[in-house]
Design an enzyme around this catalytic site. Structure first.
Site, PDB file in Angstrom:
ATOM      1  N   HIS A  13       4.467  -5.515  -2.226  1.00 13.50           N
ATOM      2  CA  HIS A  13       5.089  -5.985  -0.973  1.00 13.50           C
ATOM      3  C   HIS A  13       6.464  -6.537  -1.348  1.00 13.50           C
ATOM      4  CE1 HIS A  13       1.154  -5.990   1.220  1.00 13.50           C
ATOM      5  NE2 HIS A  13       0.711  -6.088  -0.028  1.00 13.50           N
ATOM      6  N   HIS A 189      -5.072  -1.468   3.306  1.00 18.77           N
ATOM      7  CA  HIS A 189      -5.717  -2.586   2.608  1.00 18.77           C
ATOM      8  C   HIS A 189      -7.178  -2.681   3.071  1.00 18.77           C
ATOM      9  CE1 HIS A 189      -1.691  -3.796   1.471  1.00 18.77           C
ATOM     10  NE2 HIS A 189      -2.133  -4.866   0.832  1.00 18.77           N
ATOM     11  N   GLU A 192     -10.731  -6.050  -0.162  1.00 17.76           N
ATOM     12  CA  GLU A 192     -10.100  -7.142  -0.922  1.00 17.76           C
ATOM     13  C   GLU A 192     -10.734  -8.464  -0.451  1.00 17.76           C
ATOM     14  OE1 GLU A 192      -6.196  -8.275   0.322  1.00 17.76           O
ATOM     15  OE2 GLU A 192      -5.672  -9.207  -1.597  1.00 17.76           O
ATOM     16  N   ASP A 270       1.012  -6.194  -6.514  1.00 14.97           N
ATOM     17  CA  ASP A 270       0.837  -6.752  -5.168  1.00 14.97           C
ATOM     18  C   ASP A 270       2.018  -7.652  -4.762  1.00 14.97           C
ATOM     19  OD1 ASP A 270      -0.514  -6.966  -2.767  1.00 14.97           O
ATOM     20  OD2 ASP A 270      -2.173  -8.175  -3.523  1.00 14.97           O
ATOM     21  N   ASP A 271       1.969  -8.917  -5.098  1.00 14.01           N
ATOM     22  CA  ASP A 271       3.046  -9.890  -4.785  1.00 14.01           C
ATOM     23  C   ASP A 271       3.306 -10.660  -6.087  1.00 14.01           C
ATOM     24  OD1 ASP A 271       2.968  -9.674  -1.666  1.00 14.01           O
ATOM     25  OD2 ASP A 271       0.887  -9.976  -2.259  1.00 14.01           O
TER      26      ASP A 271
HETATM   27  N1  LIG Z   1      -2.875  -9.254  -1.125  1.00 12.37           N
HETATM   28  C1  LIG Z   1      -2.606  -9.036   0.170  1.00 12.37           C
HETATM   29  N2  LIG Z   1      -3.599  -8.706   1.019  1.00 12.37           N
HETATM   30  C2  LIG Z   1      -3.341  -8.483   2.308  1.00 12.37           C
HETATM   31  N3  LIG Z   1      -2.127  -8.561   2.848  1.00 12.37           N
HETATM   32  C3  LIG Z   1      -1.104  -8.899   2.050  1.00 12.37           C
HETATM   33  N4  LIG Z   1       0.210  -9.056   2.311  1.00 12.37           N
HETATM   34  C4  LIG Z   1       0.810  -9.409   1.174  1.00 12.37           C
HETATM   35  N5  LIG Z   1      -0.084  -9.470   0.164  1.00 12.37           N
HETATM   36  C5  LIG Z   1      -1.295  -9.151   0.687  1.00 12.37           C
HETATM   37 ZN   LIG Z   2      -1.143  -5.818  -0.825  1.00  9.74          ZN
END
Ligand SMILES: Nc1ncnc2[nH]cnc12
Ligand SMILES: [Zn+2]
Length: 322
Positions: A13, A189, A192, A270-271
């Site tokens: 992201h 997604h 998770e 991911d982030d």
């Molecule tokens: N790990 C994640 N799961 C769902 N939405 C997200 N948006 C940013 N990171 C995310």
């Molecule tokens: Zn994600």
């Protein structure tokens, strides 16, 4: 060491990739107090809900086309220097609207940054438009309609992110139909924050070629077999999963079991700074904490390029460079 291994990512992201130092310099530019979400130079959050709040506060530090160019250039140059040859960035037209410049200027800025990073390092980038699940199905349809207009050549896919425990996948079928009919690659997604049922719903309702995370499929052996049989590619983000408490540690993370079961898996961050990770660290952890061989790890890069939402000449060029 995985330093010299070629790397490819399918799941990052872009606002979640903001280095804290860049967030602080943006905050200084706009006179914004960051004490609620950056402490001691690191992002502060406790659970998924407060992670989203810190993420949104960080995203709102980027307000012009040039800000987005700087963000994309900074991130892509950093991962290219760590061996990445390909990156798919998850981008949100809603964010362009939130800061008042609109989706087209938001995408144009990110594209300018991707072009600058490519000129410096050769890294190839594509954009995946994301709908935000907790904004509700109608807003996600709007994001899909934006993507379906194919407003920029770097936009090649559609995803759904956000709070997985809100709504069911079936509520988003129309958005995915719009994106698929426009020829976009489909990922979502699932598996998770919610369990195997969410992955099954995703397969049944939106027929994705890839799933973002998908790791909680491990709770259902039949589902794992189905993923392997259907060749669905998982965008696995171990560091994110451990940071958010989806699994307690890397040793108990199911990446090894999924790989052993024949599921096609890839490594992603991911982030990254929110989860104290980077694409390079995910590769290194796969080799160390998770015990994958060099050949396994190179295979994951190959899988990522095979599953990338790119035109065939680009895919063949990237595969040849491995
Ligand atoms: N790990 C994640 N799961 C769902 N939405 C997200 N948006 C940013 N990171 C995310
Ligand atoms: Zn994600």
């Amino acid at each position: 060491m995985t330093t010299s291994v070629p790397k490819a990512e399918l799941h990052c992201h872009i606002e979640g990739a903001t280095p804290p130092a860049l967030a602080l310099s943006q905050a200084a530019r706009y006179g914004i107090d960051t004490s609620a979400f950056i402490r001691d130079g690191a992002y502060a959050w406790q659970d998924f809900t407060s992670f989203v709040q810190s993420y949104d506060a960080t995203a709102n530090l980027f307000r012009t086309e040039q800000d987005y160019a700087l963000l994309a250039e900074t991130y892509l140059t950093e991962i290219a220097q760590a061996g990445a040859v390909y990156s798919e960035l998850i981008v949100s037209p809603d964010q362009g609207d939130a800061v008042g410049i609109g989706a087209d200027a938001y995408i144009a800025g990110l594209a300018e940054g991707a072009e600058r990073a490519k000129a410096k390092t050769g890294i190839e980038t594509r954009f995946i438009i994301v709908g935000i699940r907790h904004f509700g199905p109608e807003r996600v349809v709007k994001a899909a309609e934006y993507a379906a207009r194919r407003p920029h050549p770097l936009i090649t896919g559609f995803n759904l992110a956000g709070e997985e425990r809100m709504h069911r996948v079936a509520d988003f079928v129309r958005a995915f139909d719009i994106a698929r009919d426009a020829g976009l690659g489909i990922t979502i997604h699932a598996g998770e924050l919610s369990g195997a049922f969410s992955v099954r719903d995703a397969l049944d309702h939106v027929r994705p070629s890839r799933i973002s995370h998908g790791v909680r499929a491990i709770e259902d052996a039949d589902l794992v077999r189905r993923l392997a049989d259907e060749g669905v590619v998982l965008e696995v983000c171990p560091g994110s999963n451990v940071a958010l408490g989806v699994f307690p540690d890397f040793e108990s993370h199911p990446l090894r079991a999924l790989h052993a079961a024949g599921v096609r898996v890839t490594l992603n961050a991911d982030d990254p700074p929110f989860f104290h990770t980077s694409l390079a660290r995910e590769y290194e952890l796969a080799a160390t904490a998770m015990g994958f061989s060099d050949a396994d790890i190179r295979g994951m890069t190959r899988t990522a390029i095979e599953a990338a939402f790119v035109d065939e000449p680009t895919r063949q060029r990237l595969l040849a460079a491995l």
